[in-house]
Design an enzyme around this catalytic site. Structure first.
Site, PDB file in Angstrom:
ATOM      1  N   ASN A   9      11.634 117.304 -20.801  1.00 17.68           N
ATOM      2  CA  ASN A   9      12.982 116.748 -20.688  1.00 17.68           C
ATOM      3  C   ASN A   9      13.774 117.677 -19.774  1.00 17.68           C
ATOM      4  O   ASN A   9      14.172 118.762 -20.183  1.00 17.68           O
ATOM      5  CB  ASN A   9      13.607 116.667 -22.091  1.00 17.68           C
ATOM      6  CG  ASN A   9      15.056 116.231 -22.059  1.00 17.68           C
ATOM      7  OD1 ASN A   9      15.575 115.856 -20.999  1.00 17.68           O
ATOM      8  ND2 ASN A   9      15.712 116.269 -23.203  1.00 17.68           N
ATOM      9  N   TRP A  10      13.968 117.224 -18.552  1.00 14.98           N
ATOM     10  CA  TRP A  10      14.620 118.081 -17.555  1.00 14.98           C
ATOM     11  C   TRP A  10      16.125 118.226 -17.792  1.00 14.98           C
ATOM     12  O   TRP A  10      16.773 119.035 -17.152  1.00 14.98           O
ATOM     13  CB  TRP A  10      14.398 117.525 -16.138  1.00 14.98           C
ATOM     14  CG  TRP A  10      12.988 117.560 -15.639  1.00 14.98           C
ATOM     15  CD1 TRP A  10      11.831 117.731 -16.372  1.00 14.98           C
ATOM     16  CD2 TRP A  10      12.568 117.402 -14.281  1.00 14.98           C
ATOM     17  NE1 TRP A  10      10.742 117.687 -15.545  1.00 14.98           N
ATOM     18  CE2 TRP A  10      11.162 117.476 -14.257  1.00 14.98           C
ATOM     19  CE3 TRP A  10      13.251 117.190 -13.071  1.00 14.98           C
ATOM     20  CZ2 TRP A  10      10.429 117.361 -13.069  1.00 14.98           C
ATOM     21  CZ3 TRP A  10      12.524 117.074 -11.901  1.00 14.98           C
ATOM     22  CH2 TRP A  10      11.123 117.167 -11.898  1.00 14.98           C
ATOM     23  N   LYS A  11      16.665 117.378 -18.684  1.00 18.68           N
ATOM     24  CA  LYS A  11      18.121 117.378 -18.939  1.00 18.68           C
ATOM     25  C   LYS A  11      18.872 117.260 -17.603  1.00 18.68           C
ATOM     26  O   LYS A  11      18.383 116.597 -16.684  1.00 18.68           O
ATOM     27  CB  LYS A  11      18.516 118.603 -19.764  1.00 18.68           C
ATOM     28  CG  LYS A  11      17.673 118.681 -21.053  1.00 18.68           C
ATOM     29  CD  LYS A  11      18.188 119.620 -22.098  1.00 18.68           C
ATOM     30  CE  LYS A  11      17.255 119.573 -23.307  1.00 18.68           C
ATOM     31  NZ  LYS A  11      17.696 120.423 -24.413  1.00 18.68           N
ATOM     32  N   HIS A  96      18.465 111.627 -28.263  1.00 11.50           N
ATOM     33  CA  HIS A  96      18.378 113.094 -28.218  1.00 11.50           C
ATOM     34  C   HIS A  96      19.606 113.669 -28.921  1.00 11.50           C
ATOM     35  O   HIS A  96      20.688 113.084 -28.870  1.00 11.50           O
ATOM     36  CB  HIS A  96      18.308 113.559 -26.763  1.00 11.50           C
ATOM     37  CG  HIS A  96      17.980 115.012 -26.648  1.00 11.50           C
ATOM     38  ND1 HIS A  96      18.938 115.992 -26.802  1.00 11.50           N
ATOM     39  CD2 HIS A  96      16.806 115.652 -26.452  1.00 11.50           C
ATOM     40  CE1 HIS A  96      18.352 117.174 -26.685  1.00 11.50           C
ATOM     41  NE2 HIS A  96      17.063 116.997 -26.476  1.00 11.50           N
ATOM     42  N   GLU A  98      21.566 115.869 -28.103  1.00  7.58           N
ATOM     43  CA  GLU A  98      22.723 116.041 -27.210  1.00  7.58           C
ATOM     44  C   GLU A  98      23.444 114.703 -27.001  1.00  7.58           C
ATOM     45  O   GLU A  98      24.664 114.668 -26.862  1.00  7.58           O
ATOM     46  CB  GLU A  98      22.259 116.656 -25.878  1.00  7.58           C
ATOM     47  CG  GLU A  98      21.874 118.121 -26.069  1.00  7.58           C
ATOM     48  CD  GLU A  98      20.764 118.624 -25.164  1.00  7.58           C
ATOM     49  OE1 GLU A  98      20.469 118.005 -24.137  1.00  7.58           O
ATOM     50  OE2 GLU A  98      20.163 119.678 -25.516  1.00  7.58           O
ATOM     51  N   GLU A 168      13.049 117.161 -33.458  1.00 12.28           N
ATOM     52  CA  GLU A 168      13.691 118.295 -32.790  1.00 12.28           C
ATOM     53  C   GLU A 168      14.778 118.852 -33.709  1.00 12.28           C
ATOM     54  O   GLU A 168      15.901 118.329 -33.725  1.00 12.28           O
ATOM     55  CB  GLU A 168      14.333 117.851 -31.471  1.00 12.28           C
ATOM     56  CG  GLU A 168      13.355 117.308 -30.460  1.00 12.28           C
ATOM     57  CD  GLU A 168      13.865 117.463 -29.028  1.00 12.28           C
ATOM     58  OE1 GLU A 168      13.107 117.980 -28.200  1.00 12.28           O
ATOM     59  OE2 GLU A 168      15.022 117.093 -28.746  1.00 12.28           O
ATOM     60  N   GLY A 174      17.187 124.966 -27.409  1.00 15.11           N
ATOM     61  CA  GLY A 174      17.849 125.837 -26.445  1.00 15.11           C
ATOM     62  C   GLY A 174      18.277 127.176 -27.030  1.00 15.11           C
ATOM     63  O   GLY A 174      19.016 127.930 -26.404  1.00 15.11           O
ATOM     64  N   SER A 214      12.646 124.817 -28.382  1.00 15.99           N
ATOM     65  CA  SER A 214      12.151 126.128 -27.947  1.00 15.99           C
ATOM     66  C   SER A 214      10.629 126.225 -27.911  1.00 15.99           C
ATOM     67  O   SER A 214      10.061 127.266 -28.260  1.00 15.99           O
ATOM     68  CB  SER A 214      12.752 127.249 -28.804  1.00 15.99           C
ATOM     69  OG  SER A 214      14.164 127.264 -28.648  1.00 15.99           O
ATOM     70  N   GLY A 235      12.118 121.365 -23.372  1.00 17.86           N
ATOM     71  CA  GLY A 235      13.331 121.462 -22.564  1.00 17.86           C
ATOM     72  C   GLY A 235      13.211 122.578 -21.541  1.00 17.86           C
ATOM     73  O   GLY A 235      12.530 122.448 -20.526  1.00 17.86           O
ATOM     74  N   GLY A 236      13.834 123.717 -21.833  1.00 16.49           N
ATOM     75  CA  GLY A 236      13.909 124.826 -20.881  1.00 16.49           C
ATOM     76  C   GLY A 236      12.596 125.178 -20.195  1.00 16.49           C
ATOM     77  O   GLY A 236      12.559 125.386 -18.975  1.00 16.49           O
TER      78      GLY A 236
HETATM   79  P1  13P Z   1      14.404 123.545 -25.456  1.00 13.99           P
HETATM   80  O1  13P Z   1      12.916 123.456 -25.267  1.00 13.99           O
HETATM   81  O2  13P Z   1      15.132 124.093 -24.283  1.00 13.99           O
HETATM   82  O3  13P Z   1      14.758 124.163 -26.764  1.00 13.99           O
HETATM   83  O4  13P Z   1      14.915 121.996 -25.555  1.00 13.99           O
HETATM   84  C1  13P Z   1      14.273 121.131 -26.390  1.00 13.99           C
HETATM   85  C2  13P Z   1      14.770 119.770 -26.128  1.00 13.99           C
HETATM   86  O5  13P Z   1      15.915 119.462 -26.340  1.00 13.99           O
HETATM   87  C3  13P Z   1      13.818 118.805 -25.552  1.00 13.99           C
HETATM   88  O6  13P Z   1      14.332 117.507 -25.610  1.00 13.99           O
END
Ligand code: 13P
Length: 253
Positions: A9-11, A96, A98, A168, A174, A214, A235-236
């Site tokens: 997920n590149w956000k 998600h 967010e 999640e 994050g 994470s 994510g990251g």
């Molecule tokens: P991180 O891997 O940065 O914690 O993010 C997870 C995420 O929100 C994937 O959708």
């Protein structure tokens, strides 16, 4: 047998030039036998067409991070399932944390979006997970059960066959705080039980449940080794080709 699915997920990261660089590196790095593991990248909307073109001939698949529930209309700023399909997507992340937190998405809206996505031919990756305060209060299972029942409300057997769940825990996103493999496994097993009760045990057994929060190259193998964890939503660590590649390799068995 369930297969692992690893999605990045590149956000809200990566412009076109950066998309080209990352996708090209991933294509090279992951030009290996994936042994049935699915690898998905989910760039921002503006990069979907380019990524789709670059991914032609690669086994890496494309997903989006959100969609609107209507097919078309006067919904300024929104994107429909049909548009995502036309841009080359086969998956869409929905609900998600967010989106839930900043855009006030509810289980009911996520459920509506998921049904529309499936009807249009997309596979939704539906996210659930508890807040830190909910875990501390000991109500993780209640929260996750309500989310699962809400987002899967009215799902037919065939809807569920097209669906992926991502667990999640919000406190792990994050933050660098990963759920331990045991903590994650317990919730994944619980989700499978809830789906077994609402649908059938056979369907629940086939449901892919990814872990997100994470996930890094140094914890992915242990997480993915858990019996009810079927890959990850990253994510990251998906923003760098090398770390995403290492995570994918942990999922190839
Ligand atoms: P991180 O891997 O940065 O914690 O993010 C997870 C995420 O929100 C994937 O959708």
């Amino acid at each position: 047998m369930r297969r692992n699915i690893v999605a990045g997920n590149w956000k809200m990261y990566k412009n076109l030039e950066q998309t080209r660089e990352l996708v090209n590196r991933l294509k090279t790095n992951l030009d290996v036998d994936l042994k049935g593991t699915s690898v998905i990248v989910c760039p921002p909307f503006t990069s979907l067409s380019l990524a789709s073109t670059l991914l032609q001939g690669s086994e890496i698949q494309l997903g989006a991070q959100n969609m609107h529930q209507e097919e078309e209309g006067a919904f300024t700023g929104e994107i429909s399932a049909g548009m995502l399909i036309a841009a080359g997507c086969r998956y869409v992340i929905l609900g998600h944390s967010e989106r839930r937190q900043y855009f006030k998405e509810t289980n009911e809206l996520i459920n509506t979006k998921a049904k529309k996505a499936i009807a249009a031919g997309l596979k939704p990756i539906i996210c659930v997970g508890e807040l830190l305060e909910e875990r501390e209060k000991g109500i993780t299972e209640q929260v996750v059960a309500a989310q699962i029942r809400g987002v899967l409300n009215g799902f037919t057997q065939s809807d569920l066959e097209s669906t992926i769940i991502a667990y999640e825990p919000v406190w792990a996103i994050g933050t660098g705080k990963t759920a331990t493999p045991d903590q994650a496994q317990a919730v994944h097993q619980f989700i499978r039980k809830i789906v077994g009760q609402s649908h059938t045990w056979a369907l629940a057994e086939r449901l892919v449940i990814q872990y997100g929060g994470s996930v890094k190259p140094d914890n992915a193998a242990e997480l993915f080794a858990q019996p009810d964890i079927d890959g990850g939503l990253v994510g990251g660590a998906c923003l760098k080709a090398d770390s995403f590649t290492q995570i994918v390799k942990c999922a190839i068995s």
